[in-house]
Design a protein around this motif. Structure first.
Motif: not given
Lengths: 259, 277
Positions: B100-102, B107-113, B146, B65
């Motif tokens: 990035w997560t937010r 907050n997406s609570h995911d590991l975004l590309p 990703s 996070s």
């Protein structure tokens, strides 16, 4: 455009597509990109609904899987997560259930209990005040010191007024035997705290829960006694105040006193 | 920035279903990795268990996070809690992901590309500088998996990571499964990817399972597939004394199954060392 502003614009656009359906893809985002985005969108919803299911298992059991999923989706839309931890996803969910299940008021009360138990699990540790330590701490009290006394509760303690026998419902759900109406004859309360590492709860009289909540908010013991006196008259109030104090000590709710 | 010494061990993630094994038994692991956020709490059972585990094993902290790629900077409260946990735990190191997560609001609570642009690199490096400063230590960052890539990328992911490590002095956590997953999803060569990284900065390696498909998904819910094992076998002798760990987060099996996978990793490391010698 600054580096920060350029990236912020890209992330805002991406996040909007993660959180919502049916937004038109910006130019340059091809079908392959859209397929990948679908995975993030589905994961977002699944992860958050699962987090709520894990936190509120008895509420799921009581209202049914489909109704719970709809309520969770509603919560996700009206209160998108903003905290750094998924553990906070259930913040405000009992209140949302109160709105969605207006004709089933035991639902938000049950959810309140599950949320309180969830947060008590990771509350700060605090050694309970034993009866002996309480006696020692108050040994030198003059008469007015008792009225001015402030009680310090363990950080896990939470209280709530309820109209239903949530303890009975909780245990019936545990046995998979919950049916019928759990309305109390008189409004009551719930008290949640932690015994060692385990969150626990009990039903309480309304006056018990209200006095405890008043003291937790920083009121003095004398002010709590006044509350009881308004409800019960001075003699019965004095006896009950002593009895409640003994109960809180025996439960391990207290960690200290101050004047 | 501080130096992170190598730790040539084999480890597993600390998961609830294995608490008893690690607290009561003698488990043949050299270290354990925790999900930092699970223990960034005031008290209760998680911290109690972790304090007892720490008495028996070295522990690495792995977060999800930090959101090091967030254009809106870092969350001060999060960093304060992360620092508090690290000061209390004395971990081998603290890692998170290149992602990035937010946004500032959600907050997406995911590991975004991330887009791999010079602008994003500037933001990520500024954030890493701030994070390492706040933590008082160098950190490790993991290569992500990703499912889509931004149009307009100006460099390859491994070039981005190499530049990031060079500019900030951070270290790397090489997730071999993530390389495998992203190589499939984006059509690049996993070997080129790993060859393009500054491998001397790698202090830890993750091995994990994924869900196959047209788009491969990084699910950590099954055994490690042959393709990931082959990739690890090919590169293990290039990774020096990096610590290696099996990462399982869902459908968690009995500990013995994970230890058996760890034995495979150990054997591959030893075979790789012989070839290198």
């Amino acid at each position: 455009m600054s580096a920060q502003a350029e990236l912020a614009a890209q992330q805002a656009e991406f996040m909007a597509h993660v959180m919502a359906d049916a937004l038109a893809l910006p130019s340059g985002w091809n079908a392959r990109f859209a397929s990948g985005l679908d995975i993030y969108r589905n994961a977002y919803r699944t992860r958050l609904v699962e987090a709520l299911r894990d936190t509120f298992p008895r509420t799921v059991q009581w209202v049914g899987d489909e109704a719970f999923a709809a309520a969770a989706a509603h919560h996700l839309i009206t209160t998108p997560p903003s905290s750094w931890t998924l553990d906070h996803a259930g913040l405000g969910f009992p209140e949302v259930l109160g709105e969605l299940f207006a004709n089933d008021p035991e639902v938000p009360e049950l959810a309140w209990l599950e949320w309180a138990m969830h947060t008590a699990f990771v509350a700060a540790d605090a050694a309970p005040l034993t009866r002996e330590r309480f006696v020692a701490a108050t040994a030198g009290f003059a008469g007015e010191d008792w009225a001015e006394m402030r009680l310090i509760f363990q950080p896990a303690v939470q209280t709530c007024s309820v109209a239903h026998d949530i303890a009975k419902l909780w245990n019936a759900l545990k046995q998979d035997e919950a049916v019928g109406d759990y309305t109390l004859a008189q409004p009551g309360g719930l008290v949640v705290w932690r015994e060692g590492l385990s969150p626990v709860f009990r039903m309480a009289d309304r006056t018990d829960a209200e006095a405890l909540a008043l003291l937790q908010s920083g009121a003095s013991y004398g002010e709590a006694c006044s509350l009881l006196a308004d409800r019960l008259g001075p003699e019965e109030a004095a006896a009950l105040a002593g009895s409640l104090l003994g109960q809180w000590l025996a439960d391990g709710l207290l960690v200290g006193v101050s004047v | 920035m501080t130096t992170i010494q190598t730790f040539a061990g084999l480890g597993l993630g600390l998961r609830r279903s294995h608490y008893h094994d690690f607290l009561e038994g003698e488990v043949a692991v050299d270290f354990l990795e925790i999900i930092s956020e699970n223990y960034m709490v005031a008290g209760g059972k998680p911290r109690d268990v972790l304090s007892r585990v720490r008495e028996r094993y070295p522990v690495a902290m792995h977060g999800v996070s930090l959101s090091i790629g967030s254009a809106h900077g870092l969350d001060a409260d999060y960093l304060r809690r992360l620092r508090e946990l690290a000061d209390w735990l004395d971990p081998l190191w603290v890692s998170d992901h290149l992602c990035w997560t937010r946004t500032s609001a959600h907050n997406s609570h995911d590991l975004l590309p991330l887009p791999y642009t010079r602008a994003a690199l500037d933001v990520v490096c500024d954030n890493i500088d701030r994070a390492q400063q706040a933590m008082g230590r160098a950190m490790l960052f993991e290569n992500p998996s990703s499912y889509c890539a931004f149009p307009g990328n100006e460099m390859e992911e491994w070039e981005f990571i190499a530049a990031m490590a060079r500019r900030t002095g951070c270290y790397l956590l090489l997730d071999v499964n993530n390389v495998f997953v992203s190589a499939h999803n984006h059509g690049f060569s996993a070997r080129d990817y790993i060859a393009g990284l500054p491998l001397e900065r790698v202090r830890q390696v993750h091995l994990a399972g994924h869900t196959p498909g047209e788009i491969v998904i990084d699910t950590h819910d099954r055994e490690i597939c042959d393709g990931v094992w082959r990739l690890f076998a090919e590169v293990s002798d290039m990774l020096g004394d990096a610590a290696v760990m099996i990462e399982r987060d869902d459908a968690i099996p009995p500990l013995a199954e994970l230890l058996a996978e760890l034995d495979i990793a150990r054997a591959m490391q030893q075979a790789g060392a012989k070839v290198a010698a």
